[in-house]
Design a protein around this motif. Structure first.
Motif, mmCIF file in Angstrom:
data_model
loop_
_atom_site.group_PDB
_atom_site.id
_atom_site.type_symbol
_atom_site.label_atom_id
_atom_site.label_comp_id
_atom_site.label_asym_id
_atom_site.label_seq_id
_atom_site.Cartn_x
_atom_site.Cartn_y
_atom_site.Cartn_z
ATOM 1 N N PRO A 272 0.828 -1.216 0.000
ATOM 2 C CA PRO A 272 0.000 0.000 0.000
ATOM 3 C C PRO A 272 0.855 1.255 0.000
ATOM 4 N N VAL A 273 0.470 2.211 -0.808
ATOM 5 C CA VAL A 273 1.187 3.485 -0.926
ATOM 6 C C VAL A 273 0.219 4.608 -0.608
ATOM 7 N N ALA A 274 0.715 5.652 0.015
ATOM 8 C CA ALA A 274 -0.136 6.794 0.389
ATOM 9 C C ALA A 274 -0.807 7.389 -0.842
ATOM 10 N N GLN A 275 -2.095 7.710 -0.693
ATOM 11 C CA GLN A 275 -2.871 8.292 -1.798
ATOM 12 C C GLN A 275 -2.446 9.739 -2.026
ATOM 13 N N PRO A 276 -2.033 10.099 -3.259
ATOM 14 C CA PRO A 276 -1.647 11.496 -3.522
ATOM 15 C C PRO A 276 -2.864 12.392 -3.535
ATOM 16 N N GLU A 277 -2.631 13.638 -3.337
ATOM 17 C CA GLU A 277 -3.710 14.611 -3.354
ATOM 18 C C GLU A 277 -4.242 14.761 -4.767
ATOM 19 N N PRO A 278 -5.554 14.854 -4.924
ATOM 20 C CA PRO A 278 -6.110 15.009 -6.277
ATOM 21 C C PRO A 278 -5.706 16.331 -6.887
ATOM 22 N N VAL A 279 -5.689 16.319 -8.203
ATOM 23 C CA VAL A 279 -5.310 17.527 -8.933
ATOM 24 C C VAL A 279 -6.458 18.516 -8.883
ATOM 25 N N LYS A 280 -6.188 19.690 -8.545
ATOM 26 C CA LYS A 280 -7.196 20.743 -8.479
ATOM 27 C C LYS A 280 -7.269 21.455 -9.823
ATOM 28 N N GLU A 281 -8.498 21.606 -10.291
ATOM 29 C CA GLU A 281 -8.701 22.288 -11.564
ATOM 30 C C GLU A 281 -8.910 23.766 -11.313
ATOM 31 N N ASP A 282 -8.137 24.548 -11.992
ATOM 32 C CA ASP A 282 -8.282 25.995 -11.876
ATOM 33 C C ASP A 282 -9.476 26.451 -12.689
ATOM 34 N N SER A 283 -10.097 27.502 -12.250
ATOM 35 C CA SER A 283 -11.235 28.053 -12.981
ATOM 36 C C SER A 283 -10.750 28.747 -14.260
ATOM 37 N N LEU A 284 -11.660 28.809 -15.221
ATOM 38 C CA LEU A 284 -11.310 29.443 -16.489
ATOM 39 C C LEU A 284 -11.043 30.922 -16.305
ATOM 40 N N ASP A 285 -10.055 31.410 -16.999
ATOM 41 C CA ASP A 285 -9.797 32.841 -16.986
ATOM 42 C C ASP A 285 -10.319 33.441 -18.284
ATOM 43 N N PHE A 286 -10.152 34.739 -18.431
ATOM 44 C CA PHE A 286 -10.685 35.425 -19.599
ATOM 45 C C PHE A 286 -10.005 34.953 -20.885
ATOM 46 N N LEU A 287 -8.739 34.605 -20.798
ATOM 47 C CA LEU A 287 -8.047 34.118 -21.983
ATOM 48 C C LEU A 287 -8.657 32.807 -22.473
ATOM 49 N N GLU A 288 -9.024 31.936 -21.535
ATOM 50 C CA GLU A 288 -9.642 30.677 -21.924
ATOM 51 C C GLU A 288 -11.023 30.907 -22.508
ATOM 52 N N TYR A 289 -11.754 31.876 -21.979
ATOM 53 C CA TYR A 289 -13.046 32.220 -22.579
ATOM 54 C C TYR A 289 -12.835 32.690 -24.021
ATOM 55 N N PHE A 290 -11.843 33.523 -24.208
ATOM 56 C CA PHE A 290 -11.568 34.023 -25.558
ATOM 57 C C PHE A 290 -11.187 32.883 -26.489
ATOM 58 N N ARG A 291 -10.388 31.967 -26.000
ATOM 59 C CA ARG A 291 -9.992 30.843 -26.832
ATOM 60 C C ARG A 291 -11.189 29.961 -27.178
ATOM 61 N N ALA A 292 -12.092 29.769 -26.203
ATOM 62 C CA ALA A 292 -13.284 28.960 -26.472
ATOM 63 C C ALA A 292 -14.131 29.596 -27.559
ATOM 64 N N VAL A 293 -14.273 30.921 -27.499
ATOM 65 C CA VAL A 293 -15.043 31.613 -28.537
ATOM 66 C C VAL A 293 -14.316 31.530 -29.873
ATOM 67 N N ALA A 294 -12.991 31.672 -29.848
ATOM 68 C CA ALA A 294 -12.230 31.604 -31.090
ATOM 69 C C ALA A 294 -12.321 30.215 -31.734
ATOM 70 N N LYS A 295 -12.399 29.170 -30.919
ATOM 71 C CA LYS A 295 -12.522 27.824 -31.465
ATOM 72 C C LYS A 295 -13.776 27.685 -32.323
ATOM 73 N N HIS A 296 -14.840 28.273 -31.851
ATOM 74 C CA HIS A 296 -16.133 28.107 -32.516
ATOM 75 C C HIS A 296 -16.548 29.364 -33.262
ATOM 76 N N ARG A 297 -15.577 30.153 -33.689
ATOM 77 C CA ARG A 297 -15.928 31.441 -34.274
ATOM 78 C C ARG A 297 -16.769 31.295 -35.534
ATOM 79 N N TRP A 298 -16.452 30.268 -36.357
ATOM 80 C CA TRP A 298 -17.236 30.111 -37.582
ATOM 81 C C TRP A 298 -18.632 29.608 -37.281
#
Length: 752
Positions: free
Chosen positions: A13-39
């Motif tokens: 048995p090995v100690a369970q590592p801490e789960p990865v925390k997901e950071d919230s989306l920033d404005f750049l990611e919002y812009f990228r999401a819109v750019a992905k679907h721009r057409w």
């Protein structure tokens, strides 16, 4: 025992590592999401705008005309102070009331009749054509049958027309003014202008008619009441005169009442003075009695003004003070037995006794004054009582006279008021001014009020654009796949060793394209990406180079064999490399390099069925050694968990610089966990835009529990041309994989 249970039994048995925390989306990611679907966003906006343009062009235009009405507010002839303070409040109520009158059904009915709207095709329900919805509802059996327009009575038609007329009419009061805006919306621009003017005229005429009727009604009522009031006035005046004659009253208010009133006032004043004097004397007498009875100190006599101001008492006190002074002077010169001292004391006692006698005399005189004041007060009270009796008798007569006089006066005033009001009221007396007047009549509009095509199309375009952008962001936010190095590091918490892009081309006869990409063209972009992975692996352990590298993935078809073979080829130009095909459930490397499926391999070597020289094949074109899977055993996990396999791994570690092991996926089998115990590093392969990150995270969690050293992640089959696109059809990939994977194993076991 299944594979997972066996692995958990073999691994500590090995100690369970801490789960990865997901950071919230920033404005750049919002812009990228819109750019992905721009057409897609642009296409959706264009389609929505086109639909809006088509719809508004098929809407029948309606027109709106407005008339401005000035509501006159009547002014009172006499204004009280409360009306001055509440003038604004009452004005607001008045204007609001007149505005509501403009909306009444009575006004609407008059205009409907005047303009004959019951025969207008836009208002008459008999001229309507049944729409598609009405026809469909008519075929539903359980719905109540709607009456046919042709069967409607005239009253029903008028009610429907009045209701539609009221819905199209709008009356608004202009803020902080006496102006009212009367607006009407109609498909006919001429009718739209006629209605507001007709409503204003009907409102003014209705007010005039109401005031004429009220004036005539008030005049008739006043005339009827005057005859009755005249008779009551005659009766009241006759009763008043009879009472004066019977009681012989000449001028009661002027003579008798005035004399009695003056006498009563004088007696009240005297009684007040007598009571005040008696109260003062009584208080002084009671205090003197308390001092005499020993309830108070004798020195308190000084607080009684009647005693302290008595001349004899004051003289006695002066003599007493002189005797006290002589006694005090003698006490300073002589002793107590000296004749002079004895004489001084004798004179002092004599003076004090004289003071007491004078005070007693003053107290007796105070008692006599008290009795006199009491008798005087009682005498005045008796005289006052007698006078009150006389006045009360006179008041009874005055009361009866006053009742008769008031009755006569009220009847006279009421009669006079009705006479004056009747003179002032006439058929046109209250019609000097109208309730309102039109200051800006409605005219036929030039432009349509509805639909406003540019505004509607623009609003639809903006809303569609925003909605599409929000949907794009939501879709990107809901994505559970890994499509960039950023998402890999963010969601898995591991570094990216490299990115292998998707190779689009015609597969060879064996169905391979990317597996042989490095072998076919070592100068291609794909080969450069493989060398990047090789560099990342070598740089991850400069002081202690990796000897055994296990390549695994979460599910099949993620490209772990591609990564294993191409990485071994890249390392073959620098080191002595052995590529081991440890995926004995679905061996692929032997087929990839053209080795006979019956050639002995890993399974035969561990089972001591063949020596290592027969099992290992040298690939001359790329300069690496390959150990194929060999004869597939019934349970590969038990073979990999055996001591013979551990001994074999120890031998090949000494014989080769680097051993690259192609392992089975981690989703449903545990071969990679067992192999990780013999490896110095694990490379985890993830297929871009396909593998759910939850599946990859669970596989990595199992490796960490087993104590494996995961070097990083290789993002495989990334479509560079469409890297900015979003894919959402892989949400159930893990479930699809499980059934197919075991179906493949069943076939393998059957062959073996």
């Amino acid at each position: 025992m299944n594979d997972i249970a066996l692995t958990e039994r073999l691994q500590p048995p090995v100690a369970q590592p801490e789960p990865v925390k997901e950071d919230s989306l920033d404005f750049l990611e919002y812009f990228r999401a819109v750019a992905k679907h721009r057409w897609g966003i642009l296409l959706f906006t264009i389609l929505a705008s086109g639909v809006a343009y088509f719809v508004v062009n098929h809407i029948r235009p309606s027109y709106k005309a407005t008339a401005t009405l000035l509501i006159e507010q009547g002014k009172s002839k006499v204004v009280s102070i409360d009306e001055v303070y509440n003038q604004g409040f009452h004005a607001s109520e008045y204007l609001q009331t007149q505005t509501e009158i403009l909306k009444t059904e009575d006004i609407a009915r008059k205009v409907v009749k005047q303009l004959q709207l019951t025969t207008n095709r836009d208002f008459d329900p008999r001229q309507e054509q049944s729409g598609m919805l009405d026809k469909l509802l008519g075929h539903i059996p359980f719905l109540p049958e709607r009456p046919s327009p042709a069967t409607l009575s005239d009253d029903s038609v008028e009610r429907i027309v009045v209701q539609r007329f009221s819905n199209a009419l709008d009356v608004q009061l202009v803020r902080n003014s006496q102006l009212a805006k009367i607006s009407f919306v109609s498909y006919d621009r001429g009718l739209a202008a006629k209605v507001p003017n007709a409503v204003a005229d009907a409102f003014i005429e209705s007010d005039l008619e109401a005031r004429v009727a009220m004036t005539q009604k008030a005049t008739d009522w006043l005339r009827e009441r005057m005859t009755e009031l005249r008779g009551k006035l005659d009766v009241a005046e006759k009763k008043l005169q009879d009472f004066r004659d019977r009681e012989h009253i000449v001028d009661a208010k002027g003579l008798a009442q005035a004399g009695a009133s003056r006498q009563l006032e004088q007696l009240m004043s005297n009684l007040t003075d007598a009571r005040a004097k008696r109260a003062d004397v009584e208080a002084a007498y009671n205090m003197a009695q308390q001092i005499r009875g020993g309830k108070m100190n004798a020195a308190s006599y000084d607080s009684i003004p009647a005693i302290s101001r008595n001349t004899l008492v004051q003289r006695a006190k002066d003599l007493e003070a002189d005797a006290e002074q002589r006694a005090a002077e003698a006490s300073k010169r002589y002793g107590p037995e000296h004749p002079a001292m004895v004489k001084a004391h004798t004179e002092l006692e004599s003076a004090r006794e004289n003071t007491r006698k004078q005070i007693a005399t003053a107290v007796a005189q105070l008692g006599r004054e008290y009795e006199v004041s009491k008798n005087a007060e009682a005498s005045i009270e008796r005289a006052l009582y007698q006078t009150k009796g006389d006045i009360q008798s006179l008041n009874h007569k005055e009361y009866d006279l006053g009742v008769l006089e008031r009755d006569a006066a009220q009847n006279r005033n009421l009669y006079d008021m009705f006479v004056n009001r009747l003179k002032e009221t006439s058929a046109t007396g209250d019609l000097q001014s109208t309730v309102a007047r039109v200051i800006d009549p409605a005219v036929a509009p030039i432009r349509a009020y509805w639909p406003r095509k540019p505004e509607i199309i623009g609003a639809v375009a903006v809303v569609a654009l925003l909605l599409a952008a929000v949907l794009a962001v939501l879709l990107d936010r809901m994505s559970n796949t890994l499509n960039s190095t950023g998402t890999v590091e963010q969601r898995l918490g591991l570094p990216v060793l490299g990115v292998l892009h998707l190779i689009k081309g015609i597969r060879d006869k064996k169905g391979f394209v990317s597996e042989l990409a490095f072998f076919n063209d070592s100068q291609s972009a794909f080969a450069e990406s493989v060398r990047t992975v090789r560099t990342s692996v070598l740089m991850s352990a400069l002081d202690d180079p990796h000897k055994v590298i296990v390549v695994t993935s979460s599910i099949p078809e993620e490209g772990k064999t591609t990564v294993s073979y191409n990485l071994a080829c890249a390392l073959g130009g620098m080191k002595k490399v052995l590529l081991v095909d440890a995926d004995m459930r679905r061996p692929k490397i032997g087929k990839l390099v053209g080795i006979d499926p019956r050639h002995p391999g890993l399974a035969d070597l561990v089972a001591a069925q063949a020596p290592i020289s027969e099992c290992v094949v040298y690939h001359e074109k790329v300069g690496i050694h390959i150990l194929p899977a060999g004869t597939v055993p019934p349970n590969p996990l038990e073979l990999l968990s055996s001591q013979r396999f551990a001994d074999m791994m120890a031998k090949i570690k000494q014989a080769f610089d680097i051993v690259v092991v192609d392992s089975a996926p981690l989703q449903l089998v545990s071969d990679s966990i067992v192999l990780s115990q013999h490896a110095s590093g694990i490379i985890y392969v993830v297929k871009a835009d396909a593998t759910p990150y939850q599946v990859a995270r669970n596989g990595l969690k199992r490796l960490r529990r087993a104590g494996a050293s995961v070097l990083g992640v290789v993002l495989n089959q990334l479509d560079l041309e469409r890297a900015e696109k979003y894919y959402g059809e892989y949400s159930g990939y893990g479930q699809k994989y499980g059934k197919g994977y075991y179906r493949g194993y069943g076939k393998t076991y059957g062959r073996s």
